[in-house]
Design a protein around this motif. Structure first.
Motif, PDB file in Angstrom:
ATOM      1  N   UNK A  12      31.077  -5.885 -14.206  1.00 23.88           N
ATOM      2  CA  UNK A  12      31.895  -4.716 -13.881  1.00 23.88           C
ATOM      3  C   UNK A  12      32.226  -4.717 -12.394  1.00 23.88           C
ATOM      4  N   UNK A  13      33.485  -4.459 -12.075  1.00 23.66           N
ATOM      5  CA  UNK A  13      33.916  -4.476 -10.678  1.00 23.66           C
ATOM      6  C   UNK A  13      33.188  -3.424  -9.855  1.00 23.66           C
ATOM      7  N   UNK A  30      27.438  -5.549  -3.574  1.00 18.54           N
ATOM      8  CA  UNK A  30      27.907  -6.366  -2.451  1.00 18.54           C
ATOM      9  C   UNK A  30      28.079  -5.513  -1.195  1.00 18.54           C
ATOM     10  N   UNK A  31      28.552  -4.281  -1.335  1.00 15.84           N
ATOM     11  CA  UNK A  31      28.771  -3.426  -0.165  1.00 15.84           C
ATOM     12  C   UNK A  31      27.457  -3.101   0.539  1.00 15.84           C
ATOM     13  N   UNK A  60      25.045  -5.096   1.035  1.00 14.41           N
ATOM     14  CA  UNK A  60      24.695  -6.219   1.891  1.00 14.41           C
ATOM     15  C   UNK A  60      23.203  -6.494   1.949  1.00 14.41           C
ATOM     16  N   UNK A  61      22.517  -6.346   0.810  1.00 15.29           N
ATOM     17  CA  UNK A  61      21.065  -6.490   0.778  1.00 15.29           C
ATOM     18  C   UNK A  61      20.663  -7.597  -0.180  1.00 15.29           C
ATOM     19  N   UNK A  62      19.380  -7.957  -0.117  1.00 10.45           N
ATOM     20  CA  UNK A  62      18.834  -8.924  -1.063  1.00 10.45           C
ATOM     21  C   UNK A  62      18.834  -8.317  -2.455  1.00 10.45           C
ATOM     22  N   UNK A  63      19.192  -9.104  -3.439  1.00 14.85           N
ATOM     23  CA  UNK A  63      19.310  -8.581  -4.800  1.00 14.85           C
ATOM     24  C   UNK A  63      18.326  -9.280  -5.727  1.00 14.85           C
ATOM     25  N   UNK A  64      17.629  -8.482  -6.544  1.00 16.06           N
ATOM     26  CA  UNK A  64      16.748  -8.983  -7.594  1.00 16.06           C
ATOM     27  C   UNK A  64      17.286  -8.438  -8.908  1.00 16.06           C
ATOM     28  N   UNK A  65      17.497  -9.309  -9.875  1.00 18.17           N
ATOM     29  CA  UNK A  65      18.065  -8.885 -11.161  1.00 18.17           C
ATOM     30  C   UNK A  65      16.970  -8.823 -12.219  1.00 18.17           C
ATOM     31  N   UNK A  66      16.945  -7.733 -12.973  1.00 20.61           N
ATOM     32  CA  UNK A  66      16.008  -7.545 -14.077  1.00 20.61           C
ATOM     33  C   UNK A  66      16.804  -7.573 -15.373  1.00 20.61           C
TER      34      UNK A  66
END
Length: 482
Positions: free
Chosen positions: A65-66, A73-74, A76-82
């Protein structure tokens, strides 16, 4: 369903389709995911499983989803996906295409080492004690718990996940908000998806998958009838007959003037399927000679344009073969990309064609299929034309561009690579496709783990690349230097 059909075959997909209503009625969501994973994965060879990198990224990217992507993305942090999906399905996509730093997902249990190169067979169930293992993400998140850890989820189930305890804030997206989300536009993709594999050309929802299985018996019969018409009836009569069955083509623009005698004409086209030269011949209403690096015997037997001239990947030898064909007055069709590409991109053009003739006719090819792709990197290529024939509807678009003068190459006034890039650029502009410097080798390393060259059995063990030998980043670095 994508894993079941693409990695396990039609029978496994049919079994999952038949069990799906029962699983959904009798099981809660978590247990249903485990049951469907068991049906989809059980018995697959772990070392040969490539759907997670070769097939799924296209469909997963189309489901991004956009609004959610832009929000993450806005920040600007580290991302962890569950995710509740098995790691082997999503890890490559999330890390390589979305830039996720860590993935918290379940691991599939692998049992029975079959062969050192195959690793074993997927048992179809989770590892013991792995109901959402983080593979290192959980400890890392706990270490960061004194910082601003924020949760962003589309499901209330995340509140029960251990990782939720690390979050200072959690934002839950409601169903109403999700219903208004838009799919991420292709030009917003963080990394373009140029290559993907698999036969399905549609999203396999339960309804559409049931429609596919209902269509297959009729499709096989219709495909055989289409093939018979194509092989026995002249072009001018077979075109309306085949169009009535859903197998159509259209000419965009006008036909080029053909040489009346003397030396032949070289047509340079982008490569979408093995049938490209057939439709160039149909559009010209003349027999052409196609040249190809590899073609199965079955594909050659059912070709309505006769024998294909085989090339050897030896530059001098291949150049001499095509030059002789042109000297005999033949209309020669060559695909300088060296392999097919499904997405709206053009691969690097081999410059050999620019050295063979004083002018070439670029031909833009576009293909639309409704059910199956007629190309594969990891499957049986001999079935490519047959998959095309059994589609309910398909359409080829052929566009002849203005001739390009290549005499400067033969007189050594210009390098052949510049002329090949010029032809690629003109074709890309006409088709609306992006031009890349990716090659056949890049495609097969990414999708099949080899370089795409057919070798004898004795050579295969020495030349096969290990699983995951090339990533999109490696490909980009290599082609920048190329």
């Amino acid at each position: 369903m994508l894993v079941a059909l693409e990695a396990g075959g039609f029978l496994r997909g049919l079994l999952l389709l038949l069990l799906c209503p029962l699983i959904r009625l009798l099981m809660p969501r978590g247990a249903a995911v485990r049951a469907m994973a068991a049906v989809s994965f059980c018995g697959l060879r772990a070392g040969r499983f490539r759907a997670g990198r070769a097939v799924l990224p296209k469909w997963l990217m189309e489901d991004v989803a956009a609004e959610a992507f832009e929000a993450v993305r806005a920040a600007g942090i580290r991302a962890v996906c569950v995710t509740a999906l098995p790691r082997v399905m999503v890890d490559g996509f999330l890390r390589e295409y979305l830039g996720v730093e860590a993935v918290v997902a379940r691991e599939m249990k692998v049992v029975g080492v079959l062969h050192r190169t195959h690793g074993g067979a997927a048992g179809g169930w989770w590892r013991d004690g792995d109901e959402g293992g983080g593979g290192g993400a959980m400890p890392a998140a706990e270490e960061e718990s004194d910082k601003a850890v924020v949760g962003f989820s589309g499901s209330m189930e995340f509140l029960n996940h251990p990782l939720a305890r690390c979050c200072k804030e959690i934002f839950i997206v409601s169903s109403d908000e999700k219903s208004r989300w838009r799919a991420l536009a292709r030009d917003k993709y963080p990394k373009p998806i140029v290559f993907h594999d698999g036969r399905l050309a549609f999203r396999p929802t339960a309804t559409d998958t049931a429609a596919m299985f209902a269509w297959l018996p009729l499709g096989v019969a219709l495909g055989a009838a289409r093939l018979a018409v194509a092989l026995t009836v002249p072009y001018r009569y077979s075109t309306p007959i085949l169009a009535a069955t859903g197998m159509s083509w259209r000419l965009k623009g006008s036909r080029p003037a053909l040489p009346g005698g003397g030396r032949g004409q070289l047509f340079v086209c982008n490569h979408r399927t093995l049938i490209d030269p057939v439709y160039v011949s149909v559009a010209l209403d003349r027999q052409v000679r196609a040249v190809s690096y590899s073609l199965s015997r079955l594909s050659e037997l059912i070709s309505p344009i006769g024998r294909t001239v085989r090339l050897t990947r030896d530059r001098d030898s291949d150049g001499a073969v095509m030059a002789r064909l042109l000297d005999r007055g033949n209309l020669v069709v060559v695909c300088p990309e060296g392999t097919t590409c499904r997405e709206p991109y053009l691969l690097r053009f081999s410059p050999l064609f620019a050295e063979l003739s004083d002018d070439v006719v670029p031909v833009g090819i576009a293909v639309e299929t409704s059910m199956f792709y007629a190309t594969t990197a990891g499957g049986l290529k001999c079935f490519d034309p047959l998959y095309y024939m059994v589609n309910p509807r398909m359409c080829y678009t052929v566009q002849f561009l203005d001739k390009v003068d290549t005499s400067a190459v033969r007189s050594r006034a210009a390098p052949s690579t510049d002329m090949a890039n010029l032809v690629q650029r003109k074709m890309g502009e006409a088709l609306g496709y992006g031009c890349t410097m990716l090659t056949r080798k890049d495609k097969y390393l990414m999708l099949a783990g080899n370089d795409g060259i057919v070798r004898s059995t004795s050579d295969k063990s020495a030349s096969a690349a290990p699983p995951g030998a090339a990533t999109a980043a490696d490909t980009g670095r290599k082609n920048k230097s190329t």
